[in-house]
Design an enzyme around this catalytic site. Structure first.
Site, short mmCIF file in Angstrom:
data_model
loop_
_atom_site.label_atom_id
_atom_site.label_comp_id
_atom_site.label_asym_id
_atom_site.label_seq_id
_atom_site.Cartn_x
_atom_site.Cartn_y
_atom_site.Cartn_z
N TRP A 103 0.82 -1.21 0.00
CA TRP A 103 0.00 0.00 0.00
C TRP A 103 0.85 1.25 0.00
CZ3 TRP A 103 -4.28 -0.51 -2.18
CH2 TRP A 103 -5.06 -1.66 -2.02
N ASP A 172 -1.86 6.58 6.28
CA ASP A 172 -2.91 5.71 5.76
C ASP A 172 -3.21 4.70 6.87
OD1 ASP A 172 -4.49 3.83 4.53
OD2 ASP A 172 -3.12 3.44 2.85
N LYS A 196 -12.42 -1.91 6.07
CA LYS A 196 -11.65 -2.82 6.91
C LYS A 196 -12.18 -2.77 8.34
CE LYS A 196 -9.01 -2.98 3.20
NZ LYS A 196 -8.09 -2.02 2.63
C1 LIG Z 1 -7.48 -1.52 1.42
C2 LIG Z 1 -6.41 -0.51 1.57
C3 LIG Z 1 -6.24 0.55 0.65
C4 LIG Z 1 -7.11 0.71 -0.56
O1 LIG Z 1 -8.39 1.02 -0.22
P1 LIG Z 1 -9.53 1.29 -1.32
O2 LIG Z 1 -10.66 1.70 -0.48
O3 LIG Z 1 -9.73 -0.01 -2.04
O4 LIG Z 1 -9.04 2.35 -2.22
C5 LIG Z 1 -5.24 1.46 0.89
N1 LIG Z 1 -4.43 1.36 1.94
C6 LIG Z 1 -4.55 0.35 2.84
C7 LIG Z 1 -3.61 0.30 4.01
C8 LIG Z 1 -5.54 -0.60 2.68
O5 LIG Z 1 -5.68 -1.60 3.58
#
Ligand SMILES: *Cc1c(COP(=O)(O)O)cnc(C)c1O
Length: 362
Positions: A103, A172, A196
């Site tokens: 990511w 993030d 998540k």
């Molecule tokens: C799932 C995830 C993303 C991407 O998320 P989307 O909603 O599919 O754009 C980005 N960063 C992390 C750490 C993730 O777990």
């Protein structure tokens, strides 16, 4: 009712059964309105009250002060990979990123479309098995911000301390937000896709410090829908927000408060993770590819001694009601995602099955 699966999905992921039951009960008639939340105007008093309550509860859970905006957006964390440089670069030419896995890599690639990315540190050389030592990070005063991914969902690597940063810190937190208390004041911006640990897909939360937005201007030529100032001014209702996902997130926030808030969740999550890591470490059959001090409490990848056993392991797991344990294609093996809504009982069931499988096939 059919029995609920032990759902180890990385995302979209398990939601608390209590929350889904409440949503079911309110599906056709929310609070005597005669309609579902998804059928309501986002401008209605009823929805505005749902929205405001959700924001208030989210702020309370994380201890977010009035120095920050909380934005309820769409587009996923991936859209934020581009929105962050457009909003925060200002007059700077560069931003610093720590690369700890898939990511981070994606965030770096997207930011590279808008500025020079300084990779302040990377663990790519050791297959993203750790957080690079903070003392060695290369950040320059001219970097607009420093970006980290607090929990790498695919690799299972997590920051357990907030790193000191000489420029504004951006994180993030898609896969570990609300899993433990966090000192929000250490960050300029936190963002997370909802699917998540917050609610259903379609909602993305951004927590951003007001003074930074005021001090930096949006990059010329950017779509207004990516401008945090536009969303902040309109209370995230500049256009139609993801109303139903916002409502469900609000139910999850209430559920978290009933569990005792984030201090209680951290204890529960730590114990769940420990149960699984102990099972891995105490066996000669399973292994974890991640350095101990950086192991995630949320996403736990593990491998069997031989990849040809994977199919049988997964088949047996499914027969026992355990779903979505297959590891990400880039890592292989297994991955158990054990977000807030995954119970200790589900982890115990997995550990018990792991022992059984090892005795039979080890
Ligand atoms: C799932 C995830 C993303 C991407 O998320 P989307 O909603 O599919 O754009 C980005 N960063 C992390 C750490 C993730 O777990």
């Amino acid at each position: 009712m059919t029995e609920r699966a032990h759902n180890f999905s990385a995302g979209p992921a398990a939601l608390p059964t209590d929350v889904l039951e409440q949503a079911r009960d309110e599906m056709l008639d929310y609070g005597g309105t005669g309609m579902s939340v998804m059928e309501m105007s986002h401008r209605s008093d009823t929805f505005i009250s749902i929205a405001e309550t959700a924001e208030k509860d989210f702020r309370e859970l994380l201890g977010i002060s009035d120095d920050y905006h909380v934005l309820f957006l769409q587009g996923g964390a991936t859209q934020q990979f581009g929105a962050i440089p457009l909003n925060l670069l200002g007059d700077a030419q560069s931003a610093a990123y720590v690369n700890t896995g898939s990511w981070s890599t994606k965030a770096i690639e997207e930011a590279g479309r808008f500025c020079t990315v300084r990779v302040a540190a990377s663990s790519e050389g050791t297959k993203f098995d750790r957080i690079p030592a903070v003392a060695d990070w290369q950040v320059e005063p001219g970097d607009a911000y420093l970006h980290i991914c607090s929990n790498e969902t695919i690799g299972g690597v997590q920051f357990h301390d907030i790193p000191a940063a000489s420029v504004p810190l951006v994180a993030d937190m898609s896969s570990d937000i609300l899993s433990r208390p966090v000192d929000v004041n250490r960050f300029a911006l936190i963002y997370a896709g909802a699917q998540k640990n917050i609610g259903p897909a379609g909602l993305t939360l951004v927590v951003v410090r007001k003074d930074i937005l005021a001090a930096r201007r949006m990059r010329d030529g950017s779509p207004s829908m990516l401008d945090y100032r536009v969303h902040a001014k309109a209370d995230s209702m500049s256009n139609t927000p993801p109303t139903y996902a916002w409502y469900l997130a609000g139910l999850v926030f209430k559920w978290l408060k009933r569990q005792g808030g984030l201090t209680a969740m951290a204890q529960i999550n730590r114990r769940k993770a420990q149960t699984l890591y102990d099972a891995i470490d105490n066996s000669n059959f399973y292994s974890s590819p991640v350095a101990r001090e950086n192991r995630s409490w949320m996403n736990i990848p593990f491998t069997l001694p031989d990849a040809t056993l994977d199919k049988d392991f997964l088949r047996g797991a499914e027969a026992r009601g355990m779903q979505n344990l297959k590891g990400h294609r880039s890592v292989g093996g297994m991955r158990a995602s054990i977000y807030n809504a995954v119970s200790q009982a589900s982890v115990d069931a997995l550990v018990s099955y792991m022992g059984e499988f090892e005795r039979e096939r080890g």
